[in-house]
Design an enzyme around this catalytic site. Structure first.
Site, PDB file in Angstrom:
ATOM      1  N   GLU A 104       0.856  -1.194   0.000  1.00 14.64           N
ATOM      2  CA  GLU A 104       0.000   0.000   0.000  1.00 14.64           C
ATOM      3  C   GLU A 104       0.894   1.248   0.000  1.00 14.64           C
ATOM      4  O   GLU A 104       1.849   1.289   0.762  1.00 14.64           O
ATOM      5  CB  GLU A 104      -0.900   0.041   1.240  1.00 14.64           C
ATOM      6  CG  GLU A 104      -1.872   1.192   1.177  1.00 14.64           C
ATOM      7  CD  GLU A 104      -2.838   1.255   2.366  1.00 14.64           C
ATOM      8  OE1 GLU A 104      -2.769   0.393   3.266  1.00 14.64           O
ATOM      9  OE2 GLU A 104      -3.652   2.182   2.377  1.00 14.64           O
ATOM     10  N   ALA A 146       2.323  -0.105  10.718  1.00 15.92           N
ATOM     11  CA  ALA A 146       1.942  -1.479  10.432  1.00 15.92           C
ATOM     12  C   ALA A 146       1.084  -1.509   9.181  1.00 15.92           C
ATOM     13  O   ALA A 146       0.680  -0.464   8.678  1.00 15.92           O
ATOM     14  CB  ALA A 146       1.154  -2.066  11.603  1.00 15.92           C
ATOM     15  N   MET A 147       0.797  -2.731   8.714  1.00 20.12           N
ATOM     16  CA  MET A 147       0.026  -2.872   7.478  1.00 20.12           C
ATOM     17  C   MET A 147      -0.922  -4.062   7.570  1.00 20.12           C
ATOM     18  O   MET A 147      -0.527  -5.147   7.987  1.00 20.12           O
ATOM     19  CB  MET A 147       1.017  -3.034   6.310  1.00 20.12           C
ATOM     20  CG  MET A 147       0.365  -3.253   4.969  1.00 20.12           C
ATOM     21  SD  MET A 147      -0.615  -1.805   4.446  1.00 20.12           S
ATOM     22  CE  MET A 147      -1.887  -2.635   3.520  1.00 20.12           C
ATOM     23  N   ASN A 152      -2.309  -6.244   5.577  1.00 23.07           N
ATOM     24  CA  ASN A 152      -2.404  -7.263   4.526  1.00 23.07           C
ATOM     25  C   ASN A 152      -3.320  -8.409   4.955  1.00 23.07           C
ATOM     26  O   ASN A 152      -3.254  -8.868   6.090  1.00 23.07           O
ATOM     27  CB  ASN A 152      -1.022  -7.849   4.243  1.00 23.07           C
ATOM     28  CG  ASN A 152       0.038  -6.801   4.163  1.00 23.07           C
ATOM     29  OD1 ASN A 152       0.002  -5.951   3.288  1.00 23.07           O
ATOM     30  ND2 ASN A 152       0.977  -6.812   5.110  1.00 23.07           N
ATOM     31  N   HIS A 192      -6.209  -1.775  15.375  1.00 19.55           N
ATOM     32  CA  HIS A 192      -6.463  -1.039  14.132  1.00 19.55           C
ATOM     33  C   HIS A 192      -6.273  -1.960  12.911  1.00 19.55           C
ATOM     34  O   HIS A 192      -7.144  -2.051  12.050  1.00 19.55           O
ATOM     35  CB  HIS A 192      -5.518   0.166  14.060  1.00 19.55           C
ATOM     36  CG  HIS A 192      -5.649   0.984  12.819  1.00 19.55           C
ATOM     37  ND1 HIS A 192      -6.384   2.142  12.758  1.00 19.55           N
ATOM     38  CD2 HIS A 192      -5.139   0.809  11.580  1.00 19.55           C
ATOM     39  CE1 HIS A 192      -6.325   2.646  11.539  1.00 19.55           C
ATOM     40  NE2 HIS A 192      -5.559   1.845  10.806  1.00 19.55           N
ATOM     41  N   GLU A 193      -5.135  -2.634  12.875  1.00 18.63           N
ATOM     42  CA  GLU A 193      -4.865  -3.490  11.706  1.00 18.63           C
ATOM     43  C   GLU A 193      -5.863  -4.637  11.645  1.00 18.63           C
ATOM     44  O   GLU A 193      -6.337  -5.007  10.578  1.00 18.63           O
ATOM     45  CB  GLU A 193      -3.431  -4.035  11.721  1.00 18.63           C
ATOM     46  CG  GLU A 193      -2.333  -2.981  11.841  1.00 18.63           C
ATOM     47  CD  GLU A 193      -2.458  -1.811  10.887  1.00 18.63           C
ATOM     48  OE1 GLU A 193      -3.010  -1.973   9.783  1.00 18.63           O
ATOM     49  OE2 GLU A 193      -2.016  -0.701  11.260  1.00 18.63           O
ATOM     50  N   GLU A 201      -9.562   4.353   6.515  1.00 15.28           N
ATOM     51  CA  GLU A 201      -8.712   4.832   7.617  1.00 15.28           C
ATOM     52  C   GLU A 201      -9.504   5.613   8.671  1.00 15.28           C
ATOM     53  O   GLU A 201      -9.335   5.394   9.869  1.00 15.28           O
ATOM     54  CB  GLU A 201      -7.537   5.651   7.084  1.00 15.28           C
ATOM     55  CG  GLU A 201      -6.559   4.862   6.203  1.00 15.28           C
ATOM     56  CD  GLU A 201      -6.019   3.608   6.869  1.00 15.28           C
ATOM     57  OE1 GLU A 201      -6.166   3.428   8.104  1.00 15.28           O
ATOM     58  OE2 GLU A 201      -5.430   2.765   6.141  1.00 15.28           O
TER      59      GLU A 201
END
Ligand code: B3K
Ligand code: ZN
Length: 879
Positions: free
Chosen positions: A126, A267-268, A270, A302-303, A325
């Protein structure tokens, strides 16, 4: 100067994708010198798109090794490799395209696409990173099913991960092995992830509300094996909470978390394989502070929450970023409020918004929650999109009420599951489920800038009426001069002379009138009349920070003191204290030394320190003086040195006059028993460390002994680093130097603690002088390739150590410009983020402006500036 002007992308130009990809089959061969990616895509024309368009795929930095259409090699004349991708003029309506690319993860310092971080391969796609891996329509409205085979040397990379479920694995020749992953959920390529490394696995299980067992797996480097518990516990709490509060259950059989050291952001999300910056996931009491524990819990949540708000329902295009978001930040903030103190969480969110987002809103990069245009989308992962976007969702929650809001979110998820949609689709679902007209509310998404709400009042003792006159307006922002009134939920109460909440009667004689109301502001001006008000009240305005606006009302210091002591709304109690402190500090800027600090402020703080019946979590927040950054945000032509001196003076005066109370408060809140990150224990540690830091500001000898003792005997990082910070900000030079040395020796093997050690020094007005910061950059532990290290030295200097960064000789600005220029070539995303402290040069006093502008001009002049840095610098300089 940059020779080719980067292109601006506009929301109004959005067109549906000409081609859709139903299925992608990927095979990664990972080697020490590079990686080969085999990509086979099942593609078809989009029936909704204009017919006859050529196939265009995105690609950057790829070496094309092979290209086949339906299994047959393409002739050179059949395709064209362009600077940003691959174009095939003639294709049929449905076909399979095979692409083989060779890439260099080892040389990837941008940290987007596939790269190496401390010996492991990992990805960050992203927003537009997938195009650095293979040719693909790299846009979120193309959603495909992914099957991924990962192959690598078995000894070096025993763990091979990707999204979904592992369906096959085995050994290959030459000591290599493979694992095949299949993700049954169609997803945009920005949610693709791959990890390969020598990692230890921590396992746990979560049983969903419908009784499915989910395998939880956390992967970290062996040295971090003992730092996983908090993240795993946080994950389980998040999974349960999302079921209970939003009715959302996890969908795959496995949920994986990986920690990597080199990562551009936190963080991400995926799909099924969240990748975290080590500093946002690894924790143990002796190495992570309370703030880190809380941050980790919030980011893990959140992730995880993105699995529904972002992954199952994703964004149509990047202008809609706040769809996922803003909503997900709102969800994580509700979660954190439920796990700890709701008032404290609200104070933290409002502080961030008022300090940094309001600054963004009044600077050259101001943009709406749904931006209209961008040059580089990475620059739009902003406080406006995230935090203001979350406030917009919160206002919907306030206006609709919890029940209707939940009905709206259920409708949104059910209606749009598996789709890529817009913020307008989100609002429509809320509107349809609640029946509330949100036409005007939608302006929050399209208008930039912080609304200003001016309030005046009149009390008529004879008629017993109290009238509030409320006027709203939004100052102009770049490209938006005319603004229309917005729909603002404005929560308030009226407080009587004994501190009681008065009933708010909008009609005379109204029975059972509430003592708190949410007024809906929709016009530029309103007058609200309250009846049967028997005495002149003190208004408590914008309770709970019910909207992201600036409230102006001519409070007297006595009224603020009264609210500090009596407001039934905890947020507004805190806010009154902040307003009072701001007023006192501002009145001392550039005033003669003899002018003393208003004794009423001293009395108010004495009360806070001495009354142990008060909610200590709130007291911990109320003891924090407004930050220099906030004081700068409030100024028209900020005098940074004046602000720094005035604030320090107030701090010193308070500490001198309250010395005994501070010592007593410190002793009363001394740590007992084993470390626990509970809200009560966190509040106690915060209060005592604040008391210690104030006493060390005045170089108190008794405090010095306490600080040394706390530093040496602390059983947790909050207390140890609290003591270190207090020593660093004192004049006890010998103690400070020794403590810094000891701390480094104790933790030199732990990157997260070394980052704290860097930032305590670079962020301190005492130890963070420019030459000292330059020395930190030469330290063995500093690493230009690691974003956390850059943030902990250069970021801490420019964002926290304002007196030194804004040295009037301009040296701080030149320093920052020099490093932005160097980083522009290696990691443009990080370089662009570092420009922020310079962008608002117009809001500073004359002695600062020219230096800030000159630094921007110096950056602007670099040939081949990345578009990331170009966009921020260019927009800051245009008139
Ligand atoms: N979605 C990511 C942010 C990606 C940033 C790319 N430049 C993390 C998050 O907001 O959850
Ligand atoms: Zn997010």
């Amino acid at each position: 100067m940059r020779t080719n002007q980067p292109q601006t992308i506009y929301l109004k130009d959005y067109k549906v994708p000409p081609f859709l990809v139903d299925h992608v089959d990927l095979r990664f061969e990972l080697f020490e010198e590079g990686a080969r990616v085999y990509n086979s895509m099942e593609i078809r024309r989009n029936p909704e798109a204009e017919p006859g368009q050529p196939l265009e795929l995105d690609g950057e930095g790829l070496e094309l090794e092979g290209l086949t259409l339906n299994g047959l090699p393409l002739a050179d004349s059949d395709y064209e490799v362009t600077s940003g991708g691959l174009r095939i003029e003639k294709v049929s309506d449905s076909f399979t395209l095979g692409v083989v690319t060779w890439i260099l993860p080892q040389e990837n310092t941008r940290l987007e696409g596939l790269y190496k971080s401390s010996g492991m391969f990992c990805t960050q796609c992203e927003a537009e990173g997938f195009r650095w891996i293979t040719y693909f329509p790299d846009r979120p409205d193309v959603m495909a099913r992914f099957r991924t085979q990962v192959e690598a040397d078995k000894a070096r990379y025993p763990v091979l991960l990707s999204n979904g479920n592992d369906v096959e694995s085995g050994d290959l020749e030459g000591g290599r092995h493979f694992v095949v992953w299949e993700d049954p959920f169609p997803k945009p390529c920005y949610l693709f992830a791959l990890v390969a490394g020598d990692l230890v696995e921590k396992r746990d299980t979560f049983t969903t509300q419908s009784g499915r067992d989910i395998d939880l797996r956390m992967y970290v480097e062996p040295r971090n094996a003992e730092k996983c518990d908090h993240a795993i516990d946080s994950l389980k709490r998040s999974m349960r909470w999302d079921e209970q509060v939003y009715g959302r259950e996890y969908d795959l059989d496995i949920f994986m978390i990986v920690a990597v050291d080199d990562f551009n952001m936190g963080a991400m999300e995926n799909k099924g394989l969240n990748i975290f910056n080590s500093s946002c996931v690894l924790a143990s009491p002796d190495t992570a502070t309370d703030a880190a524990f809380q941050r980790i819990e919030a980011i893990v949540a959140h992730e995880y929450f993105h699995n529904w708000s972002g992954n199952r329902v994703t964004c149509r295009d990047w202008f809609q970023l706040s769809l996922k978001e803003g909503f997900t930040v709102f969800r994580d903030s509700q979660f954190s409020a439920d796990m700890g103190s709701p008032t404290v969480k609200r104070i933290e969110d409002a502080t961030l918004l008022r300090t940094a987002q309001f600054a963004e809103d009044s600077g050259p990069m101001a943009h709406p929650v749904r931006p209209d245009s961008y040059i580089e989308i990475s620059n739009f992962y902003t406080l406006t999109v995230y935090e203001k976007g979350a406030e917009v969702v919160r206002m919907l929650h306030t206006l609709l009420g919890a029940e209707n809001f939940r009905a709206g979110s259920d409708l949104y998820f059910n209606r749009h599951d598996g789709q890529a949609v817009t913020t307008d689709d989100f609002v429509k679902a809320m509107e349809d489920a609640s029946g509330k007209d949100l036409t005007q509310f939608r302006r929050w998404y399209g208008q930039a800038g912080t609304p200003i709400v001016e309030v005046s009042d009149e009390y008529d003792a004879d008629a017993k009426t109290y009238t509030l006159n409320v006027r709203q307006y939004i100052p102009p922002t770049p490209g938006q001069t005319e603004k229309l009134p917005q729909h603002i939920p404005f929560s308030l109460g009226l407080i009587g002379e004994h501190g009681e909440d008065l009933p708010l009667k909008l009609e005379s004689g109204e029975t059972d009138a509430p003592t708190e109301r949410v007024l809906e502001l929709t016009e530029a001006e309103h007058s609200f009349v309250f009846h049967d008000v028997s005495e002149q009240p003190v208004p408590s305005l914008l309770r709970g920070f019910s909207a992201p606006v600036k409230v102006r009302y001519p409070w007297t210091r006595d009224q603020l003191l009264f609210l500090m002591g009596h407001d039934s709304d905890g947020f507004n109690r805190w806010d009154a204290g902040q307003r009072l402190a701001v007023d006192v500090i501002q009145s001392l800027i550039n005033q003669p030394q003899e002018l003393t600090v208003d004794p009423r402020l001293v009395t108010a703080f004495r009360q806070l320190l001495s009354d142990s019946n008060l909610d200590q979590a709130l007291v911990a927040k109320m003891l924090q003086l407004p930050s220099e950054a906030y004081l700068i945000e409030l100024s028209e032509a900020a005098d940074v040195q004046g602000i720094h001196k005035a604030r320090t003076r107030v701090l010193n005066q308070l500490a001198l006059q309250l010395r005994d109370e501070l010592l007593a408060c410190y002793r009363r809140n001394r740590e007992e028993g084993p470390y626990e990150p509970t809200p009560e224990a966190i509040a106690r540690r915060s209060v005592r460390n604040t008391a210690l830091s104030w006493l060390m500001h005045i170089n108190d000898e008794e405090a010095r002994l306490l600080a040394l003792q706390q530093f040496g005997q602390a059983g947790n990082m909050t207390d140890q680093s609290g003591a270190l910070r207090a020593l660093v900000n004192s004049d006890f030079e010998e103690d400070r130097t020794k403590a810094l040395g000891d701390f480094y020796d104790q933790f030199s093997q732990d990157p997260q603690v070394v980052e704290q050690w860097f930032s305590i020094q670079a962020g301190s007005p005492r130890t963070g002088t420019l030459p000292a910061v330059e020395t930190l950059l030469e330290h063995d532990a500093f690493d230009w390739k690691n974003p956390n290290k850059i943030r902990s030295v250069i970021g801490a200097f420019a964002n926290q150590n304002l007196a030194n960064f804004h040295a009037t000789d301009g040296s701080g600005y030149r320093f920052l410009a020099r490093h932005i220029l160097a980083l522009d070539s290696t990691n443009p995303q990080i370089a662009a983020r570092l420009v922020a402290p310079l962008t608002r040069w117009r809001n500073y006093g004359d002695v600062y402006r020219e230096g800030m502008k000159a630094a921007l001009e110096q950056i602007h002049a670099k040939p081949d500036l990345s578009k990331d840095v170009y966009e921020v610098v260019h927009k800051s300089l245009v008139d």
